[in-house]
Scaffold this active site. Structure first.
Site, short mmCIF file in Angstrom:
data_model
loop_
_atom_site.label_atom_id
_atom_site.label_comp_id
_atom_site.label_asym_id
_atom_site.label_seq_id
_atom_site.Cartn_x
_atom_site.Cartn_y
_atom_site.Cartn_z
N ASP A 131 0.87 -1.17 0.00
CA ASP A 131 0.00 0.00 0.00
C ASP A 131 0.91 1.23 0.00
OD1 ASP A 131 -1.72 2.10 0.46
OD2 ASP A 131 -2.64 1.26 2.26
N SER A 180 1.45 11.44 -17.19
CA SER A 180 0.34 11.57 -18.13
C SER A 180 0.56 12.83 -18.95
CB SER A 180 -0.98 11.67 -17.36
OG SER A 180 -2.04 12.06 -18.20
N TYR A 184 -6.89 15.05 -10.38
CA TYR A 184 -6.02 14.08 -11.03
C TYR A 184 -4.94 14.79 -11.84
CZ TYR A 184 -4.50 10.23 -14.02
OH TYR A 184 -3.74 9.30 -14.68
N LYS A 198 -0.65 14.80 -11.56
CA LYS A 198 0.27 14.48 -12.66
C LYS A 198 1.21 15.65 -12.95
CE LYS A 198 -1.03 10.30 -13.19
NZ LYS A 198 -0.14 9.19 -12.76
#
Length: 271
Positions: free
Chosen positions: A53, A133, A146, A150
């Site tokens: 984790d 990304s 999100y 990135k």
């Protein structure tokens, strides 16, 4: 005892990009250990799977110690574990939800890096490859959190590479565009949904599903990771796939207004 075989540790390897990357590295001759937070269904894999984790310091330390016990060294770390928030307005996510996505997507990379770098530094060599990304250099309306993670990954990777290259360690970030994976199955729904965003949220989720359905598979990213891992002179940034390459060129050379208009047109947002 240290083995001579190159070793790789790939986080989030139970499916999607992580699994494809672990399989590709194993095929290329690496001894690969993938990780999974929730475990993975039984199946035939060419790599071992460790529980991990990335939001837990103790779990990270345990997994790294176990790989070092088994192999004696870690030559390559691929930070892939992450999740997204389903398309929604930025104000539809609480601060708690914002912290949660950063804890996995960004601070997970920081934890893994801090755990592995001391060993690479003692060896005088190593590669760290972070799965970023195109949203590390482009905006994505209704996926602001999100996108922010990135952007953070890209800045962290570039800065880290400057710090570590004199110690024989190089850092690269892989920047794919849309990839056809079960990634959206792990989307976190916004925890403060607002009526004002319901219509655009529904329309954008549909649009994203349409684009992902026709996107490249995770193997495109896996091949790019291998390219970065074995390069004698690794680049900092690698576009994964033709669309990602075109988007990077667009961002670099097109006028800002054209990029802005193109994003809204592609997502079918009101101008």
């Amino acid at each position: 005892m240290k083995s001579k075989t190159k070793t790789a540790l790939v986080t989030g390897a139970s499916s999607g990009i992580g699994e494809a990357t672990a399989e590709r590295l194993a095929k290329a001759g690496y001894k690969v250990y993938g990780t999974s937070r929730r475990g993975a269904p039984a199946g035939k894999r060419s790599f071992d799977l460790l529980p991990l984790d990335v939001t837990s310091d103790a779990s990270v330390d345990t997994a790294v110690r176990e790989m070092l016990r088994l192999e004696g060294h870690i030559d390559l770390l691929v930070n892939n574990a992450g999740f997204g928030v389903a398309p929604a307005g930025a104000e539809e996510s609480s601060l708690e939800q914002a912290r949660a996505i950063f804890d996995t997507n960004f601070f997970g990379i920081v934890r893994m890096t801090r755990a592995v770098v001391p060993h690479m530094r003692r060896e005088g060599s190593g590669r760290i490859i972070n799965i970023g990304s195109v949203l590390g250099f482009l905006p994505m309306p209704y996926m602001a959190l999100y996108t922010a993670t990135k952007h953070a990954v890209a800045g962290y990777s570039e800065s880290l590479d400057h710090e570590l290259r004199t110690m024989g360690i190089r850092v690269s970030v892989i920047e794919p565009a849309y990839i056809k994976t079960p990634f959206d199955a792990n989307f976190m729904e916004p925890d403060v949904p607002l009526d004002e965003y319901r219509e655009v949220r529904t329309a954008l989720a549909k649009r994203v599903r349409e684009v992902v359905e026709g996107a490249d598979g995770p193997e495109v990213v896996a091949e790019t990771v291998l390219q970065a891992a074995i390069a004698a002179r690794p680049k900092l940034r690698y576009a994964a796939g033709g669309l990602a390459g075109r988007m990077r060129l667009l961002r670099r050379f097109a006028p800002a207004g054209l990029v802005d208009a193109g994003i809204r047109k592609d997502l079918r947002l009101q101008t």
